[in-house]
Design an enzyme around this catalytic site. Sequence first.
Site, PDB file in Angstrom:
ATOM      1  N   CYS A 168       4.195 -12.113 -17.771  1.00 19.49           N
ATOM      2  CA  CYS A 168       4.684 -13.125 -17.337  1.00 19.49           C
ATOM      3  C   CYS A 168       5.387 -13.246 -16.134  1.00 19.49           C
ATOM      4  O   CYS A 168       5.872 -12.219 -16.075  1.00 19.49           O
ATOM      5  CB  CYS A 168       5.473 -12.882 -18.662  1.00 19.49           C
ATOM      6  N   GLU A 169       4.216 -13.297 -15.322  1.00 17.03           N
ATOM      7  CA  GLU A 169       4.551 -13.149 -13.563  1.00 17.03           C
ATOM      8  C   GLU A 169       3.302 -14.310 -13.111  1.00 17.03           C
ATOM      9  O   GLU A 169       2.114 -14.118 -13.322  1.00 17.03           O
ATOM     10  CB  GLU A 169       4.789 -12.324 -13.612  1.00 17.03           C
ATOM     11  N   TYR A 209      -7.543   1.434  -4.864  1.00 22.91           N
ATOM     12  CA  TYR A 209      -5.953   1.165  -4.918  1.00 22.91           C
ATOM     13  C   TYR A 209      -5.848   0.347  -6.146  1.00 22.91           C
ATOM     14  O   TYR A 209      -5.343  -0.785  -6.414  1.00 22.91           O
ATOM     15  CB  TYR A 209      -5.532   0.228  -3.508  1.00 22.91           C
ATOM     16  N   GLU A 230      -9.142  11.866   7.154  1.00 21.31           N
ATOM     17  CA  GLU A 230      -8.348  11.131   5.520  1.00 21.31           C
ATOM     18  C   GLU A 230      -9.624  10.094   4.926  1.00 21.31           C
ATOM     19  O   GLU A 230      -8.298   8.609   5.396  1.00 21.31           O
ATOM     20  CB  GLU A 230      -6.989  11.061   5.777  1.00 21.31           C
ATOM     21  N   PRO A 231     -10.381  10.342   4.839  1.00 20.40           N
ATOM     22  CA  PRO A 231     -11.081   8.871   4.766  1.00 20.40           C
ATOM     23  C   PRO A 231     -10.013   8.382   2.836  1.00 20.40           C
ATOM     24  O   PRO A 231     -10.406   9.290   2.174  1.00 20.40           O
ATOM     25  CB  PRO A 231     -12.417   8.432   4.139  1.00 20.40           C
ATOM     26  N   GLY A 232     -10.212   7.466   2.377  1.00 17.80           N
ATOM     27  CA  GLY A 232      -9.866   7.499   0.929  1.00 17.80           C
ATOM     28  C   GLY A 232     -10.340   5.890   0.132  1.00 17.80           C
ATOM     29  O   GLY A 232     -11.707   6.021  -0.452  1.00 17.80           O
ATOM     30  N   ARG A 233      -9.760   4.701   0.711  1.00 17.05           N
ATOM     31  CA  ARG A 233     -10.035   3.097   0.457  1.00 17.05           C
ATOM     32  C   ARG A 233     -12.691   3.623   0.354  1.00 17.05           C
ATOM     33  O   ARG A 233     -12.754   2.911  -0.006  1.00 17.05           O
ATOM     34  CB  ARG A 233      -9.687   2.592   0.895  1.00 17.05           C
ATOM     35  N   TYR A 291      -1.382  -7.539  -2.451  1.00 20.26           N
ATOM     36  CA  TYR A 291      -1.728  -8.168  -0.730  1.00 20.26           C
ATOM     37  C   TYR A 291      -1.418  -9.817  -1.133  1.00 20.26           C
ATOM     38  O   TYR A 291      -3.075 -10.193   0.019  1.00 20.26           O
ATOM     39  CB  TYR A 291      -2.745  -7.173   0.078  1.00 20.26           C
ATOM     40  N   ARG A 328      -3.599  -5.367  -6.712  1.00 15.81           N
ATOM     41  CA  ARG A 328      -3.501  -5.787  -4.818  1.00 15.81           C
ATOM     42  C   ARG A 328      -3.922  -7.310  -5.314  1.00 15.81           C
ATOM     43  O   ARG A 328      -3.129  -8.153  -4.241  1.00 15.81           O
ATOM     44  CB  ARG A 328      -4.930  -5.610  -5.044  1.00 15.81           C
TER      45      ARG A 328
HETATM   46  C1  LIG Z   1      -3.711   5.861   3.076  1.00 14.55           C
HETATM   47  C2  LIG Z   1      -4.064   6.863   3.728  1.00 14.55           C
HETATM   48  C3  LIG Z   1      -5.275   7.491   4.577  1.00 14.55           C
HETATM   49  C4  LIG Z   1      -6.808   6.352   3.607  1.00 14.55           C
HETATM   50  O1  LIG Z   1      -6.632   5.411   4.103  1.00 14.55           O
HETATM   51  P1  LIG Z   1      -7.792   4.752   3.174  1.00 14.55           P
HETATM   52  O2  LIG Z   1      -7.699   3.307   3.752  1.00 14.55           O
HETATM   53  O3  LIG Z   1      -7.937   4.441   2.055  1.00 14.55           O
HETATM   54  O4  LIG Z   1      -9.247   5.398   3.914  1.00 14.55           O
HETATM   55  C5  LIG Z   1      -5.014   8.278   5.309  1.00 14.55           C
HETATM   56  N1  LIG Z   1      -4.491   8.322   5.680  1.00 14.55           N
HETATM   57  C6  LIG Z   1      -2.712   8.055   5.588  1.00 14.55           C
HETATM   58  C7  LIG Z   1      -1.986   9.523   5.406  1.00 14.55           C
HETATM   59  C8  LIG Z   1      -3.080   7.309   4.281  1.00 14.55           C
HETATM   60  O5  LIG Z   1      -1.377   7.157   3.891  1.00 14.55           O
END
Ligand SMILES: *Cc1c(COP(=O)(O)O)cnc(C)c1O
Length: 406
Positions: free
Chosen positions: A335-336, A363, A264-267, A307, A303
């Site tokens: 305004c922060e 993100y 499940e890659p995102g970033r 963070y 971000r």
């Molecule tokens: C956010 C998330 C991801 C992806 O994370 P990345 O750091 O963006 O790769 C994969 N699985 C689950 C369950 C998540 O919540």
Amino acid sequence: MEDVPLADLAAEHGTPLFVYSKAAMLHALAAYQRGFAGRKAQICYAMKANSSLGVLQLFARAGCGFDIVSGGELARALAAGGEPSKVIFSGVGKTRAEMKQALQAGIGCFNVESEAELDVLSAVATQMGLKAPVSLRVNPNVDAKTHPYISTGLKGNKFGIAHENVLTAYRHAAKLPGLKVVGIDCHIGSQITETTPYLDAMDRVLDLVGEIEAAGIAIEHIDFGGGLGINYNGEVPPEADELWVHLLAKLDARGYGQRKLMIEPGRSLVGNAGVCLTEVLYLKPGEQKNFCIVDAAMNDLPRPAMYEAYHQIVPVTQAADHIPSARYEVVGPVCESGDWLGRERDLRVHSGDLLAVLSTGAYCMSMSSNYNTRGRAAEVLIDGGRAHLIRHRETASDQMRSERLL
Ligand SMILES: *Cc1c(COP(=O)(O)O)cnc(C)c1O
């Protein structure tokens, strides 16, 4: 970016403007695809990283499934041409309505995060005369060595089912009438730059697979989550294919190499593929600090505020020689005092200059908001010499559309 000058895009579409490279996204995806060559594997893009339809469409066409965390994301994935059977549904707080929507669509798997959720999902599915495919998200209690807000695989996190309760939960799931156990899942955090936490989590998960199958419950697929980091400021995370060489070696050594694998890659698929263009509005020199006030803000790029994240900020065109370098706090109009994009940055700029905030493909837009009634930025996806406007700049009337006067 690719064959298109960024300054031209800013002139045409205005700023702040997100610009993404199709080639960079497909390049990042290709590293995973290479890593899994010859394996039974499904890549499910964790779409919360960037859920714009044009981006989803690109990944759907490339064969990706989607990891979703809400009913809204399911609607987006389907609208972008995603295949329901390749959708997996993560998250600790799925509502009954979301479960129903996902069952109706025929998604591939629910990644269940608590015993209480198992009971509700079974009840919802039974009512619909269906069996929900489930996998349990294990909290392996490993330290992903990342920011506490994006660490998810430790005992104190809200995510997953504690390692020691997993077998009991699987036994429970196997008895429920509305469920069909299909897999096991874990996801230990985000922006992970080392291989070891993944290997540790894999060991824990494989131990559990052994125990669960010994109890007579078959596990068809193993999902190792996402979380691989990117380069924001000199980090050197492993490439996806390099990471998977190590992980696949362990899987093979332990006899699970032929299982269906999910990730499940995102970033790591989108983060380095995007920039945010912003114009310098004003320079405001001060006794203690100099401020470089730009037209992008924390509502566009949350971000840093959230963070204390670092994004490189670079001029798009080189300033004339007579402009001196100065140290600036790069801030937005919101305004922060938390509305900053970069601290102590040495820049040679004057008002009207165009800056690029780098590595903003993940993100950023998906976390953006309308705070201060600022319209969300426009987005452009570059494909070679072509620029596709994939989101127009949000207008004030767009923002007010769902509201009613008394
Ligand atoms: C956010 C998330 C991801 C992806 O994370 P990345 O750091 O963006 O790769 C994969 N699985 C689950 C369950 C998540 O919540």
